[in-house]
Design a protein around this motif. Structure first.
Motif, PDB file in Angstrom:
ATOM      1  N   ILE A 174       0.831  -1.204   0.000  1.00  0.00           N
ATOM      2  CA  ILE A 174       0.000   0.000   0.000  1.00  0.00           C
ATOM      3  C   ILE A 174       0.869   1.259   0.000  1.00  0.00           C
ATOM      4  CG2 ILE A 174      -1.679   1.321   1.353  1.00  0.00           C
ATOM      5  CD1 ILE A 174      -2.772  -1.383   2.341  1.00  0.00           C
ATOM      6  N   GLY A 175       0.556   2.160  -0.912  1.00  0.00           N
ATOM      7  CA  GLY A 175       1.293   3.421  -1.038  1.00  0.00           C
ATOM      8  C   GLY A 175       2.407   3.383  -2.061  1.00  0.00           C
ATOM      9  N   ASP A 176       2.810   2.188  -2.494  1.00  0.00           N
ATOM     10  CA  ASP A 176       3.867   2.084  -3.500  1.00  0.00           C
ATOM     11  C   ASP A 176       3.355   2.521  -4.872  1.00  0.00           C
ATOM     12  OD1 ASP A 176       5.770   1.185  -1.746  1.00  0.00           O
ATOM     13  OD2 ASP A 176       5.424  -0.945  -2.166  1.00  0.00           O
ATOM     14  N   LYS A 177       4.227   3.175  -5.627  1.00  0.00           N
ATOM     15  CA  LYS A 177       3.872   3.643  -6.962  1.00  0.00           C
ATOM     16  C   LYS A 177       4.314   2.627  -8.014  1.00  0.00           C
ATOM     17  CE  LYS A 177       4.002   8.564  -5.848  1.00  0.00           C
ATOM     18  NZ  LYS A 177       4.575   9.899  -6.184  1.00  0.00           N
ATOM     19  N   VAL A 178       3.523   2.537  -9.088  1.00  0.00           N
ATOM     20  CA  VAL A 178       3.807   1.583 -10.163  1.00  0.00           C
ATOM     21  C   VAL A 178       3.587   2.244 -11.518  1.00  0.00           C
ATOM     22  CG1 VAL A 178       3.294  -0.510  -8.846  1.00  0.00           C
ATOM     23  CG2 VAL A 178       1.432   0.708  -9.995  1.00  0.00           C
ATOM     24  N   ASN A 179       4.339   1.785 -12.506  1.00  0.00           N
ATOM     25  CA  ASN A 179       4.150   2.268 -13.873  1.00  0.00           C
ATOM     26  C   ASN A 179       2.946   1.581 -14.506  1.00  0.00           C
ATOM     27  OD1 ASN A 179       6.427   4.002 -13.988  1.00  0.00           O
ATOM     28  ND2 ASN A 179       7.767   2.245 -14.314  1.00  0.00           N
ATOM     29  N   ILE A 180       2.140   2.369 -15.204  1.00  0.00           N
ATOM     30  CA  ILE A 180       0.938   1.843 -15.858  1.00  0.00           C
ATOM     31  C   ILE A 180       1.045   2.058 -17.368  1.00  0.00           C
ATOM     32  CG2 ILE A 180      -1.571   2.065 -16.117  1.00  0.00           C
ATOM     33  CD1 ILE A 180      -0.865   0.985 -13.413  1.00  0.00           C
ATOM     34  N   GLU A 181       0.866   0.972 -18.115  1.00  0.00           N
ATOM     35  CA  GLU A 181       0.704   1.085 -19.567  1.00  0.00           C
ATOM     36  C   GLU A 181      -0.634   0.471 -19.949  1.00  0.00           C
ATOM     37  OE1 GLU A 181       2.288  -0.552 -23.841  1.00  0.00           O
ATOM     38  OE2 GLU A 181       3.767  -0.467 -22.223  1.00  0.00           O
ATOM     39  N   CYS A 182      -1.500   1.280 -20.536  1.00  0.00           N
ATOM     40  CA  CYS A 182      -2.816   0.810 -20.954  1.00  0.00           C
ATOM     41  C   CYS A 182      -2.703  -0.081 -22.185  1.00  0.00           C
ATOM     42  CB  CYS A 182      -3.729   1.998 -21.255  1.00  0.00           C
ATOM     43  SG  CYS A 182      -3.861   3.182 -19.915  1.00  0.00           S
ATOM     44  N   ASP A 183      -3.756  -0.840 -22.436  1.00  0.00           N
ATOM     45  CA  ASP A 183      -3.782  -1.739 -23.578  1.00  0.00           C
ATOM     46  C   ASP A 183      -3.601  -0.954 -24.872  1.00  0.00           C
ATOM     47  OD1 ASP A 183      -4.177  -3.740 -25.396  1.00  0.00           O
ATOM     48  OD2 ASP A 183      -6.190  -4.275 -24.728  1.00  0.00           O
ATOM     49  N   MET A 184      -2.572  -1.305 -25.624  1.00  0.00           N
ATOM     50  CA  MET A 184      -2.260  -0.616 -26.870  1.00  0.00           C
ATOM     51  C   MET A 184      -3.432  -0.656 -27.856  1.00  0.00           C
ATOM     52  SD  MET A 184       0.699  -1.620 -29.619  1.00  0.00           S
ATOM     53  CE  MET A 184       1.953  -1.719 -28.354  1.00  0.00           C
ATOM     54  N   LEU A 185      -4.132  -1.781 -27.930  1.00  0.00           N
ATOM     55  CA  LEU A 185      -5.236  -1.916 -28.885  1.00  0.00           C
ATOM     56  C   LEU A 185      -6.370  -0.953 -28.546  1.00  0.00           C
ATOM     57  CD1 LEU A 185      -5.325  -5.796 -29.348  1.00  0.00           C
ATOM     58  CD2 LEU A 185      -4.119  -4.071 -30.701  1.00  0.00           C
ATOM     59  N   ALA A 186      -6.610  -0.727 -27.243  1.00  0.00           N
ATOM     60  CA  ALA A 186      -7.646   0.222 -26.834  1.00  0.00           C
ATOM     61  C   ALA A 186      -7.279   1.637 -27.258  1.00  0.00           C
ATOM     62  CB  ALA A 186      -7.852   0.154 -25.327  1.00  0.00           C
ATOM     63  N   LYS A 187      -6.002   1.987 -27.143  1.00  0.00           N
ATOM     64  CA  LYS A 187      -5.559   3.336 -27.521  1.00  0.00           C
ATOM     65  C   LYS A 187      -5.644   3.539 -29.032  1.00  0.00           C
ATOM     66  CE  LYS A 187      -1.686   2.910 -25.158  1.00  0.00           C
ATOM     67  NZ  LYS A 187      -0.356   3.232 -24.586  1.00  0.00           N
ATOM     68  N   TYR A 188      -5.268   2.525 -29.796  1.00  0.00           N
ATOM     69  CA  TYR A 188      -5.370   2.637 -31.251  1.00  0.00           C
ATOM     70  C   TYR A 188      -6.829   2.754 -31.688  1.00  0.00           C
ATOM     71  CZ  TYR A 188      -0.470   1.830 -32.488  1.00  0.00           C
ATOM     72  OH  TYR A 188       0.888   1.953 -32.659  1.00  0.00           O
ATOM     73  N   THR A 189      -7.705   1.982 -31.044  1.00  0.00           N
ATOM     74  CA  THR A 189      -9.127   2.037 -31.395  1.00  0.00           C
ATOM     75  C   THR A 189      -9.688   3.425 -31.147  1.00  0.00           C
ATOM     76  OG1 THR A 189      -9.414  -0.310 -30.875  1.00  0.00           O
ATOM     77  CG2 THR A 189     -11.401   1.051 -30.931  1.00  0.00           C
ATOM     78  N   GLU A 190      -9.320   4.016 -29.993  1.00  0.00           N
ATOM     79  CA  GLU A 190      -9.786   5.368 -29.698  1.00  0.00           C
ATOM     80  C   GLU A 190      -9.288   6.359 -30.747  1.00  0.00           C
ATOM     81  OE1 GLU A 190      -9.667   8.515 -25.999  1.00  0.00           O
ATOM     82  OE2 GLU A 190      -7.808   7.605 -26.699  1.00  0.00           O
ATOM     83  N   ARG A 191      -8.027   6.228 -31.136  1.00  0.00           N
ATOM     84  CA  ARG A 191      -7.458   7.144 -32.112  1.00  0.00           C
ATOM     85  C   ARG A 191      -8.172   7.054 -33.450  1.00  0.00           C
ATOM     86  NH1 ARG A 191      -5.976  11.879 -33.549  1.00  0.00           N
ATOM     87  NH2 ARG A 191      -4.459  11.924 -35.261  1.00  0.00           N
ATOM     88  N   ILE A 192      -8.476   5.844 -33.868  1.00  0.00           N
ATOM     89  CA  ILE A 192      -9.196   5.644 -35.132  1.00  0.00           C
ATOM     90  C   ILE A 192     -10.580   6.270 -35.068  1.00  0.00           C
ATOM     91  CG2 ILE A 192     -10.259   3.897 -36.623  1.00  0.00           C
ATOM     92  CD1 ILE A 192      -7.850   2.086 -35.903  1.00  0.00           C
ATOM     93  N   GLN A 193     -11.256   6.069 -33.918  1.00  0.00           N
ATOM     94  CA  GLN A 193     -12.620   6.567 -33.782  1.00  0.00           C
ATOM     95  C   GLN A 193     -12.684   8.093 -33.709  1.00  0.00           C
ATOM     96  OE1 GLN A 193     -15.419   4.910 -33.961  1.00  0.00           O
ATOM     97  NE2 GLN A 193     -14.461   2.906 -34.164  1.00  0.00           N
ATOM     98  N   THR A 194     -11.634   8.723 -33.213  1.00  0.00           N
ATOM     99  CA  THR A 194     -11.658  10.180 -33.045  1.00  0.00           C
ATOM    100  C   THR A 194     -10.939  10.919 -34.171  1.00  0.00           C
ATOM    101  OG1 THR A 194      -9.661  10.062 -31.654  1.00  0.00           O
ATOM    102  CG2 THR A 194     -11.802  10.027 -30.539  1.00  0.00           C
ATOM    103  N   ALA A 195     -10.278  10.176 -35.047  1.00  0.00           N
ATOM    104  CA  ALA A 195      -9.578  10.810 -36.158  1.00  0.00           C
ATOM    105  C   ALA A 195     -10.582  11.304 -37.193  1.00  0.00           C
ATOM    106  CB  ALA A 195      -8.600   9.830 -36.801  1.00  0.00           C
ATOM    107  N   GLU A 196     -10.172  12.254 -38.002  1.00  0.00           N
ATOM    108  CA  GLU A 196     -11.013  12.748 -39.093  1.00  0.00           C
ATOM    109  C   GLU A 196     -10.647  12.015 -40.386  1.00  0.00           C
ATOM    110  OE1 GLU A 196     -13.523  14.655 -38.915  1.00  0.00           O
ATOM    111  OE2 GLU A 196     -13.308  15.356 -36.853  1.00  0.00           O
ATOM    112  N   PRO A 197     -11.622  11.477 -41.148  1.00  0.00           N
ATOM    113  CA  PRO A 197     -13.041  11.465 -40.787  1.00  0.00           C
ATOM    114  C   PRO A 197     -13.349  10.386 -39.771  1.00  0.00           C
ATOM    115  CG  PRO A 197     -12.723  10.309 -42.843  1.00  0.00           C
ATOM    116  CD  PRO A 197     -11.357  10.851 -42.452  1.00  0.00           C
ATOM    117  N   ALA A 198     -14.345  10.632 -38.921  1.00  0.00           N
ATOM    118  CA  ALA A 198     -14.733   9.641 -37.929  1.00  0.00           C
ATOM    119  C   ALA A 198     -15.318   8.421 -38.625  1.00  0.00           C
ATOM    120  CB  ALA A 198     -15.763  10.243 -36.976  1.00  0.00           C
ATOM    121  N   MET A 199     -15.086   7.239 -38.050  1.00  0.00           N
ATOM    122  CA  MET A 199     -15.566   6.000 -38.652  1.00  0.00           C
ATOM    123  C   MET A 199     -17.010   5.761 -38.208  1.00  0.00           C
ATOM    124  SD  MET A 199     -13.867   2.195 -38.593  1.00  0.00           S
ATOM    125  CE  MET A 199     -12.268   2.807 -39.090  1.00  0.00           C
TER     126      MET A 199
END
Length: 209
Positions: A174-199
């Motif tokens: 408890i209280g220790d800090k850790v590095n977080i990397e989110c799922d790469m596929l989730a980040k790519y999906t978000e980028r595709i959905q928010t890029a112009e033109p939107a899908m």
């Protein structure tokens, strides 16, 4: 590219602080079996490049952006670190797609023993919660893990005995800090959905889908 399967726990044998940057020398054995200058190695989930090496150490430079966005600044001489070599093209994919590019720092808020497992609830930055999914993947200090519960600004992960023994995450409390990397596929999906033109449905129809 990494898989989030920690190969070895090494130790910081030397640390040289620079203005807003660092130079780390890591003592280890397995990681050095086939090391070359320029190789990528994950240190606590952070992808870093080997600048020099000896028969029992390797050295990396940590740039200001990495120092600011990860837990690297908390390391000191003697600190133990999770290590993983970049995945070879003919290797087994045991975890999930891990880039070694840290998205943020989390804080362990609770630890609970459940039979042979240890569950840990980690507070994460609110901006990262949109990438967190129940039974989805997350890398914590470079360890590939499954999310078993979601809070408003937290995730809960469960460590099997092998992970407790073979990585540093089992010893963190408890209280220790850790590095977080989110799922790469989730980040790519978000980028595709928010890029112009939107899908959108209309965009797909207009483009023959």
């Amino acid at each position: 590219m990494f898989t989030g399967i920690v190969e070895e726990v090494g130790r910081v044998s030397a640390l040289r602080a620079k203005p807003q940057a660092m130079e780390l020398t890591i003592s280890c054995s397995l990681i050095l079996e086939d090391v070359k200058r320029g190789d990528s190695i994950s240190i606590n989930g952070v992808c870093l490049t080997v600048s020099t090496f000896t028969k029992d150490t390797f050295t990396v430079d940590v740039i200001p952006e990495t120092v600011k966005s990860s837990t690297m600044a908390s390391l000191k001489s003697g600190s133990r670190v999770n290590l993983e070599r970049a995945m070879p093209a003919n290797g087994r994919f045991g975890g999930h797609f891990v880039s070694g590019h840290i998205d943020g720092v989390g804080v362990i808020r609770s630890v609970k023993k459940e039979a042979n497992a240890v569950t840990k609830t980690i507070e994460v930055e609110p901006r990262l919660m949109k990438y967190m999914m129940l039974k989805g993947s997350v890398a914590v200090d470079g360890t590939s893990l499954t999310i078993f519960a979601l809070g408003t600004n937290s995730i809960t992960i469960s460590l099997i005995p092998t992970t407790q023994e073979d990585s540093l995450l089992g010893a963190k409390g408890i209280g220790d800090k850790v590095n977080i990397e989110c799922d790469m596929l989730a980040k790519y999906t978000e980028r595709i959905q928010t890029a112009e033109p939107a899908m959108t449905r209309s965009w797909l129809a207009e483009n023959g889908f």
